[in-house]
Structures are given as structure tokens and as C-alpha cells.
Design a protein around this motif. Structure first.
Motif, PDB file in Angstrom:
ATOM      1  N   ALA A  82       0.834  -1.204   0.000  1.00  0.00           N
ATOM      2  CA  ALA A  82       0.000   0.000   0.000  1.00  0.00           C
ATOM      3  C   ALA A  82       0.871   1.257   0.000  1.00  0.00           C
ATOM      4  O   ALA A  82       0.597   2.214  -0.735  1.00  0.00           O
ATOM      5  CB  ALA A  82      -0.946  -0.001   1.194  1.00  0.00           C
ATOM      6  N   VAL A  83       1.923   1.249   0.807  1.00  0.00           N
ATOM      7  CA  VAL A  83       2.837   2.396   0.862  1.00  0.00           C
ATOM      8  C   VAL A  83       3.559   2.556  -0.477  1.00  0.00           C
ATOM      9  O   VAL A  83       3.679   3.673  -0.999  1.00  0.00           O
ATOM     10  CB  VAL A  83       3.837   2.259   2.034  1.00  0.00           C
ATOM     11  N   ALA A  84       4.042   1.461  -1.050  1.00  0.00           N
ATOM     12  CA  ALA A  84       4.740   1.523  -2.342  1.00  0.00           C
ATOM     13  C   ALA A  84       3.822   2.087  -3.423  1.00  0.00           C
ATOM     14  O   ALA A  84       4.229   2.954  -4.211  1.00  0.00           O
ATOM     15  CB  ALA A  84       5.248   0.133  -2.738  1.00  0.00           C
ATOM     16  N   ALA A  85       2.579   1.623  -3.460  1.00  0.00           N
ATOM     17  CA  ALA A  85       1.615   2.113  -4.451  1.00  0.00           C
ATOM     18  C   ALA A  85       1.333   3.596  -4.238  1.00  0.00           C
ATOM     19  O   ALA A  85       1.271   4.372  -5.201  1.00  0.00           O
ATOM     20  CB  ALA A  85       0.333   1.296  -4.384  1.00  0.00           C
ATOM     21  N   MET A  86       1.174   4.014  -2.981  1.00  0.00           N
ATOM     22  CA  MET A  86       0.899   5.417  -2.683  1.00  0.00           C
ATOM     23  C   MET A  86       2.059   6.300  -3.145  1.00  0.00           C
ATOM     24  O   MET A  86       1.838   7.364  -3.724  1.00  0.00           O
ATOM     25  CB  MET A  86       0.652   5.611  -1.189  1.00  0.00           C
ATOM     26  N   GLN A  87       3.274   5.864  -2.929  1.00  0.00           N
ATOM     27  CA  GLN A  87       4.438   6.650  -3.345  1.00  0.00           C
ATOM     28  C   GLN A  87       4.487   6.810  -4.866  1.00  0.00           C
ATOM     29  O   GLN A  87       4.775   7.894  -5.379  1.00  0.00           O
ATOM     30  CB  GLN A  87       5.728   6.012  -2.824  1.00  0.00           C
ATOM     31  N   ILE A  88       4.168   5.749  -5.583  1.00  0.00           N
ATOM     32  CA  ILE A  88       4.156   5.807  -7.049  1.00  0.00           C
ATOM     33  C   ILE A  88       3.067   6.762  -7.533  1.00  0.00           C
ATOM     34  O   ILE A  88       3.297   7.595  -8.409  1.00  0.00           O
ATOM     35  CB  ILE A  88       3.968   4.403  -7.654  1.00  0.00           C
ATOM     36  N   VAL A  89       1.880   6.655  -6.957  1.00  0.00           N
ATOM     37  CA  VAL A  89       0.763   7.509  -7.369  1.00  0.00           C
ATOM     38  C   VAL A  89       1.051   8.967  -7.032  1.00  0.00           C
ATOM     39  O   VAL A  89       0.761   9.867  -7.830  1.00  0.00           O
ATOM     40  CB  VAL A  89      -0.564   7.028  -6.733  1.00  0.00           C
ATOM     41  N   ASN A  90       1.629   9.222  -5.858  1.00  0.00           N
ATOM     42  CA  ASN A  90       1.989  10.599  -5.491  1.00  0.00           C
ATOM     43  C   ASN A  90       2.939  11.207  -6.516  1.00  0.00           C
ATOM     44  O   ASN A  90       2.782  12.357  -6.912  1.00  0.00           O
ATOM     45  CB  ASN A  90       2.646  10.641  -4.108  1.00  0.00           C
ATOM     46  N   VAL A 136      -3.586   9.488 -12.890  1.00  0.00           N
ATOM     47  CA  VAL A 136      -3.799   8.059 -13.074  1.00  0.00           C
ATOM     48  C   VAL A 136      -4.885   7.854 -14.119  1.00  0.00           C
ATOM     49  O   VAL A 136      -5.610   8.785 -14.476  1.00  0.00           O
ATOM     50  CB  VAL A 136      -4.210   7.347 -11.757  1.00  0.00           C
ATOM     51  N   LYS A 137      -4.968   6.626 -14.578  1.00  0.00           N
ATOM     52  CA  LYS A 137      -6.081   6.202 -15.424  1.00  0.00           C
ATOM     53  C   LYS A 137      -6.743   5.033 -14.713  1.00  0.00           C
ATOM     54  O   LYS A 137      -6.071   4.154 -14.191  1.00  0.00           O
ATOM     55  CB  LYS A 137      -5.607   5.768 -16.804  1.00  0.00           C
ATOM     56  N   THR A 177      -6.937  13.296 -12.108  1.00  0.00           N
ATOM     57  CA  THR A 177      -5.848  14.011 -11.461  1.00  0.00           C
ATOM     58  C   THR A 177      -5.828  13.580 -10.006  1.00  0.00           C
ATOM     59  O   THR A 177      -6.874  13.466  -9.370  1.00  0.00           O
ATOM     60  CB  THR A 177      -6.066  15.530 -11.559  1.00  0.00           C
ATOM     61  N   VAL A 178      -4.650  13.323  -9.488  1.00  0.00           N
ATOM     62  CA  VAL A 178      -4.510  12.904  -8.094  1.00  0.00           C
ATOM     63  C   VAL A 178      -4.416  14.150  -7.229  1.00  0.00           C
ATOM     64  O   VAL A 178      -3.421  14.867  -7.264  1.00  0.00           O
ATOM     65  CB  VAL A 178      -3.272  12.008  -7.905  1.00  0.00           C
ATOM     66  N   ASP A 179      -5.466  14.432  -6.465  1.00  0.00           N
ATOM     67  CA  ASP A 179      -5.473  15.556  -5.527  1.00  0.00           C
ATOM     68  C   ASP A 179      -4.974  15.135  -4.154  1.00  0.00           C
ATOM     69  O   ASP A 179      -4.375  15.933  -3.446  1.00  0.00           O
ATOM     70  CB  ASP A 179      -6.881  16.140  -5.405  1.00  0.00           C
ATOM     71  N   SER A 180      -5.250  13.884  -3.789  1.00  0.00           N
ATOM     72  CA  SER A 180      -4.805  13.385  -2.486  1.00  0.00           C
ATOM     73  C   SER A 180      -4.664  11.876  -2.539  1.00  0.00           C
ATOM     74  O   SER A 180      -5.314  11.201  -3.337  1.00  0.00           O
ATOM     75  CB  SER A 180      -5.795  13.772  -1.384  1.00  0.00           C
ATOM     76  N   THR A 181      -3.788  11.363  -1.690  1.00  0.00           N
ATOM     77  CA  THR A 181      -3.632   9.921  -1.532  1.00  0.00           C
ATOM     78  C   THR A 181      -3.543   9.619  -0.049  1.00  0.00           C
ATOM     79  O   THR A 181      -3.245  10.483   0.765  1.00  0.00           O
ATOM     80  CB  THR A 181      -2.355   9.384  -2.211  1.00  0.00           C
ATOM     81  N   GLY A 182      -3.786   8.387   0.278  1.00  0.00           N
ATOM     82  CA  GLY A 182      -3.652   7.936   1.645  1.00  0.00           C
ATOM     83  C   GLY A 182      -3.770   6.430   1.685  1.00  0.00           C
ATOM     84  O   GLY A 182      -4.102   5.800   0.682  1.00  0.00           O
ATOM     85  N   TRP A 223       0.775   3.645 -20.327  1.00  0.00           N
ATOM     86  CA  TRP A 223       0.304   3.657 -18.940  1.00  0.00           C
ATOM     87  C   TRP A 223       0.456   2.252 -18.397  1.00  0.00           C
ATOM     88  O   TRP A 223      -0.045   1.291 -18.988  1.00  0.00           O
ATOM     89  CB  TRP A 223      -1.150   4.120 -18.885  1.00  0.00           C
ATOM     90  N   ARG A 224       1.166   2.106 -17.281  1.00  0.00           N
ATOM     91  CA  ARG A 224       1.501   0.800 -16.699  1.00  0.00           C
ATOM     92  C   ARG A 224       0.564   0.488 -15.541  1.00  0.00           C
ATOM     93  O   ARG A 224       0.245   1.352 -14.722  1.00  0.00           O
ATOM     94  CB  ARG A 224       2.947   0.829 -16.220  1.00  0.00           C
ATOM     95  N   ASN A 225       0.196  -0.762 -15.426  1.00  0.00           N
ATOM     96  CA  ASN A 225      -0.671  -1.216 -14.344  1.00  0.00           C
ATOM     97  C   ASN A 225       0.036  -1.045 -13.001  1.00  0.00           C
ATOM     98  O   ASN A 225       1.190  -1.465 -12.841  1.00  0.00           O
ATOM     99  CB  ASN A 225      -1.051  -2.684 -14.576  1.00  0.00           C
ATOM    100  N   LEU A 226      -0.638  -0.444 -12.033  1.00  0.00           N
ATOM    101  CA  LEU A 226      -0.043  -0.147 -10.738  1.00  0.00           C
ATOM    102  C   LEU A 226       0.275  -1.416  -9.945  1.00  0.00           C
ATOM    103  O   LEU A 226       1.327  -1.503  -9.314  1.00  0.00           O
ATOM    104  CB  LEU A 226      -0.970   0.771  -9.930  1.00  0.00           C
TER     105      LEU A 226
END
Length: 133
Positions: free
Chosen positions: A35-43, A48-49, A64-69, A115-118
Motif C-alpha cells: 500500500a505504501v509503495a503504491a501510494m508513493q508511485i501515485v503521489n 492516473v487512469k 488528477t490525483v489531488d490526495s492519496t492515503g 500507462w503501466r498497471n499499478l
């Protein structure tokens, strides 16, 4: 008529109150590390798509990514949901994008011209989803 409506209403309520666990399709529930690794990539990506091939999506939806958590998944079973969901001795976490939990298998991040799958980007192996779109 009243007796026919009551069972239908009861069934509708049961379905609408079914545990969220049924919605954890492929990678909505993750280890804390994933979850942390995915959040860092998205940030880092900022955009995203959303694309769910198994759902029959015809095209990806941009966001558009406005926030992650990340949020701990709570156990939906039992008299109260005040305990974390644990399976195989592990607690599970969800990635949230713009305040909503997402399944990593249906999120794509820019990788060059594609676009690569997360889920794949963090080392998971989702099924029936393209690696890139």
C-alpha cells in the motif's frame, strides 16, 4: 402484497449491507508495504487512469490525483467493526486516491508513452488486465 414486498426489501437490505470484503476483487486489500509503495508511485505520478478490463470498460478514465492515503481495512464481520481485518495472520490496507479506496489492479500510471498497471508496478500479478494501455 405486503408479504411479497417485505422479503424483497429484506434481501435488498442484506445485499446493500454485505461486507465490503466482497468488493476486494484483486488488489484492493494489500499489505502495508504494498500500500505504501503504491501510494508513493501515485503521489509521484500526479495523474492516473482507471481501467477495468474484466469489467468490460471500453476506455480508460483519466483522473488528477489531488490526495492519496492508506487506510486500515476493518473487519466487516461480527458484532462490531472495531477490529482490523486479518487474514493469513496479516492486517490489510487500502490505497485511497482522492478519498476513495481503489483496487491496484485497475489503476494505471504513466510509464513513458504508455500507462503501466499499478499492481504490476509494485510486483503483484493481477489476472485478466493488460500490463500497459
Amino acid at each position: 402484497m405486503k408479504s411479497l414486498l417485505a422479503p424483497a426489501l429484506t434481501l435488498a437490505l442484506c445485499v446493500s449491507m454485505a461486507p465490503r470484503l466482497a468488493n476486494a476483487d484483486q488488489f484492493e486489500y494489500n499489505t502495508l508495504k504494498d500500500a505504501v509503495a503504491a501510494m508513493q508511485i501515485v503521489n509521484k505520478a500526479g495523474q492516473v487512469k482507471y481501467y477495468c478490463a474484466p469489467c468490460g470498460d471500453k476506455q480508460a478514465r483519466n483522473a488528477t490525483v489531488d490526495s492519496t492515503g492508506i487506510a486500515l481495512v476493518w473487519d466487516p464481520v461480527g458484532p462490531s467493526s472495531n477490529r482490523p481485518y486479518v487474514a493469513d495472520g496479516r492486517q490489510y490496507w487500502e490505497l485511497e486516491i482522492n478519498g476513495k479506496p481503489v483496487d491496484l489492479a485497475y489503476i494505471y500510471i504513466r510509464d513513458g508513452e504508455k500507462w503501466r498497471n499499478l499492481a504490476i508496478a509494485i510486483g503483484q500479478t493481477p489476472v485478466e488486465v493488460p500490463e500497459t494501455i
